[in-house]
Motif scaffolding. Sequence first.
Motif: not given
Length: 228
Positions: A148-157
């Motif tokens: 599973l991946v997600a953008s760093a920006e979304e994970r921070a959010e």
Amino acid sequence: MKTAPVVTIDGPSGSGKGTICQLLAKELGWHLLDSGALYRIVGLAAERKGVPFDDATALADLAADLDVEFHPGEPGEPSAVLLDGEDISNEVRSETTGTLASYVAIHNPVRDALKALQRGFAKAPGLVADGRDMGTIIFTDAPVKIYLVASAEERAERRFKQLKAKGESVNLAALLEDIQLRDERDMNRPVAPLKPADDAIVIDSTGTAIEDVFKQVLDTVKSTILTV
């Protein structure tokens, strides 16, 4: 299949793997392994039993004999952790226990003992394994490997919202920087770097509802392992 089926779900922090693993284990009625908690559990057990943190052999023996269980938590909550039948869910996630984990993680014998312990979780009817090297190191023969991946920006959010909901004072920019630095460290570490297994299915959860990600994972498991 000679052993119980295993589904590995790896990925960086905040990608949603913990939530997906809990949902999948609950849906299938399978065992759950939260591998990221194991060093914390070893550290806590060592402190409780008076095992010196500089005694690699004694720590490895302790790790090899851990009586630990993981159970899916309520929606939005982390998994429940039992040590010798006692619920240590809150204690194991404290900052103090995180420090203890760093004391034991430096010893290679402990790492070797935990490899064997983790593989022992693969019991009938099946196992859902949550971590960073489940598919690349621990369960290399798993019939289903998800990354599973997600953008760093979304994970921070996501992390920002979680902490704010708990009443903590947090800074989104600082969280983003911390996630990016952690990704860099994990992906470039010499031992078990964070990366998808060659045969893993990579799922990007950026901008996708957790229910939709779960459905994709469950459909993959059903089509690969289960008789529908």
